[in-house]
Design a protein around this motif. Structure first.
Motif, PDB file in Angstrom:
ATOM      1  N   ASN A 163      -8.053   7.902   7.794  1.00 59.27           N
ATOM      2  CA  ASN A 163      -7.974   6.502   8.189  1.00 59.27           C
ATOM      3  C   ASN A 163      -8.688   6.337   9.518  1.00 59.27           C
ATOM      4  O   ASN A 163      -8.646   7.227  10.378  1.00 59.27           O
ATOM      5  CB  ASN A 163      -6.536   6.006   8.316  1.00 59.27           C
ATOM      6  CG  ASN A 163      -6.431   4.535   7.926  1.00 59.27           C
ATOM      7  OD1 ASN A 163      -7.368   3.771   8.137  1.00 59.27           O
ATOM      8  ND2 ASN A 163      -5.304   4.143   7.352  1.00 59.27           N
ATOM      9  N   GLY A 182      -3.679   1.452   3.113  1.00 55.79           N
ATOM     10  CA  GLY A 182      -3.720   2.672   2.312  1.00 55.79           C
ATOM     11  C   GLY A 182      -4.462   3.727   3.110  1.00 55.79           C
ATOM     12  O   GLY A 182      -4.235   3.883   4.308  1.00 55.79           O
ATOM     13  N   ARG A 183      -5.390   4.410   2.490  1.00 59.06           N
ATOM     14  CA  ARG A 183      -6.177   5.420   3.197  1.00 59.06           C
ATOM     15  C   ARG A 183      -7.568   5.503   2.606  1.00 59.06           C
ATOM     16  O   ARG A 183      -7.812   5.068   1.472  1.00 59.06           O
ATOM     17  CB  ARG A 183      -5.496   6.795   3.102  1.00 59.06           C
ATOM     18  CG  ARG A 183      -4.149   6.846   3.809  1.00 59.06           C
ATOM     19  CD  ARG A 183      -3.436   8.143   3.540  1.00 59.06           C
ATOM     20  NE  ARG A 183      -2.120   8.146   4.180  1.00 59.06           N
ATOM     21  CZ  ARG A 183      -1.218   9.101   4.027  1.00 59.06           C
ATOM     22  NH1 ARG A 183      -1.491  10.147   3.261  1.00 59.06           N
ATOM     23  NH2 ARG A 183      -0.059   9.031   4.638  1.00 59.06           N
ATOM     24  N   PRO A 194     -10.294   1.208   0.434  1.00 62.47           N
ATOM     25  CA  PRO A 194      -9.594   0.322  -0.506  1.00 62.47           C
ATOM     26  C   PRO A 194      -9.499  -1.149  -0.126  1.00 62.47           C
ATOM     27  O   PRO A 194      -9.163  -1.978  -0.960  1.00 62.47           O
ATOM     28  CB  PRO A 194      -8.199   0.940  -0.589  1.00 62.47           C
ATOM     29  CG  PRO A 194      -8.015   1.620   0.720  1.00 62.47           C
ATOM     30  CD  PRO A 194      -9.368   2.147   1.091  1.00 62.47           C
TER      31      PRO A 194
END
Length: 298
Positions: A163, A182-183, A194
């Motif tokens: 991230n 998210g990542r 994402p």
């Protein structure tokens, strides 16, 4: 009596919009795309682009306005800036011109009694929270673009995912840190982002950044990548200072101890343990800088 808003609407807006519409068209955007970005009709865009709107010559000669138009056009055309940020930047620019700038002069000329009044009004705060958050989002978009365009970055993504985060200048908690929801994941050899950057969506990497700042590090951004001894050597070869922290106990305290010994560290890392993947965290002043450091690893 004439309000300065009248000067903005009658003198500034036609000039500004026509310049920005021209600049966006020069960057390959269609009239429909320009209309959507500026919130105006296609017919208005056509008039701006064909010089059918009267423009203020003194504003056309203002280098600061020309610079703003180029900045906004680049950001909007590349998708690195939202219409919200463009609006905020334009609003701040207008308020600056209203306080002792060209718009103030035009206002005084249209309403001479103003010339006798020496004080200035701060109508809008250029350091507003909205402006700062949009700037952070824009910075993150630029950093993510660097990563997405870096062949081989996917190979640096750890199993838990990466991230890229950046915080507000006076960040105090997770909600003050923007990140990818998210990542970032390795999807068939390509880095998959994402969604658009949001605030408060990262706990782990944001937590590491906040812990480092609490310990005295002035970093505003961080990115985690897969740990490898060679990676640490490469980062050191770039002239970066590295510091290892212990994964046992509370992470904030562990990072604080590491930075107490190496306060100028640009890189934090842990070598893993039972059920804990080893990870490297690259710190920096902003997301593009951090992404650039990682780009140079591949």
């Amino acid at each position: 009596m004439r309000f300065i808003e009248e000067v903005v609407v009658e003198e500034f807006l036609p000039t500004f919009r026509s310049l920005l519409a021209e600049a966006l068209r020069e960057r390959g955007l269609t009239q429909s795309e320009v209309a959507d970005l500026l919130g105006i009709s296609q017919s208005a865009v056509s008039k701006y682009a064909h010089g059918e709107v009267e423009r203020n010559e003194r504003l056309l000669e203002d280098d600061r306005l020309a610079e703003l138009v180029e900045q906004l056009a680049d950001g909007l055309a590349a998708g690195e800036m939202t219409s919200v940020q463009a609006l905020v930047e334009a609003e701040v620019f207008v308020r600056r011109l209203e306080r002792g700038g060209l718009l103030a002069k035009l206002h005084e000329e249209s309403f001479p009694p103003l010339a006798d009044y020496e004080d200035e009004f701060d109508i809008h705060d250029p350091d507003s929270q909205l402006r700062q958050t949009e700037r952070v989002r824009s910075s993150l978009r630029r950093g993510l673009r660097v990563l997405e365009n870096t062949s081989g970055f996917a190979g640096l993504i750890p199993a838990v995912g990466s991230n890229l985060v950046e915080c507000l200048p006076d960040a105090e908690g997770i909600d003050d840190v923007a990140a990818v929801p998210g990542r970032i994941l390795d999807l068939k050899g390509r880095a998959h982002v994402p969604g658009e950057p949001e605030f408060g969506v990262s706990e782990h990497v944001a937590g590491v950044l906040l812990a480092a700042r609490t310990a005295g590090n002035d970093a505003r951004a961080a990115l985690n990548v897969r740990y490898d001894p060679e990676t640490i050597e490469q980062l050191q070869a770039q002239g970066l200072t590295t510091a290892q922290f212990d994964i046992e106990g509370e992470i904030g305290a562990a990072i604080g101890d590491a930075l107490a010994e190496t306060p100028d560290a640009d890189v934090l890392y842990q070598t893993g343990g039972f059920g804990v993947e080893p990870v490297v965290y690259v710190l920096g002043p902003d997301a593009p800088t951090v992404a650039g450091v990682v780009r140079d690893l591949v």
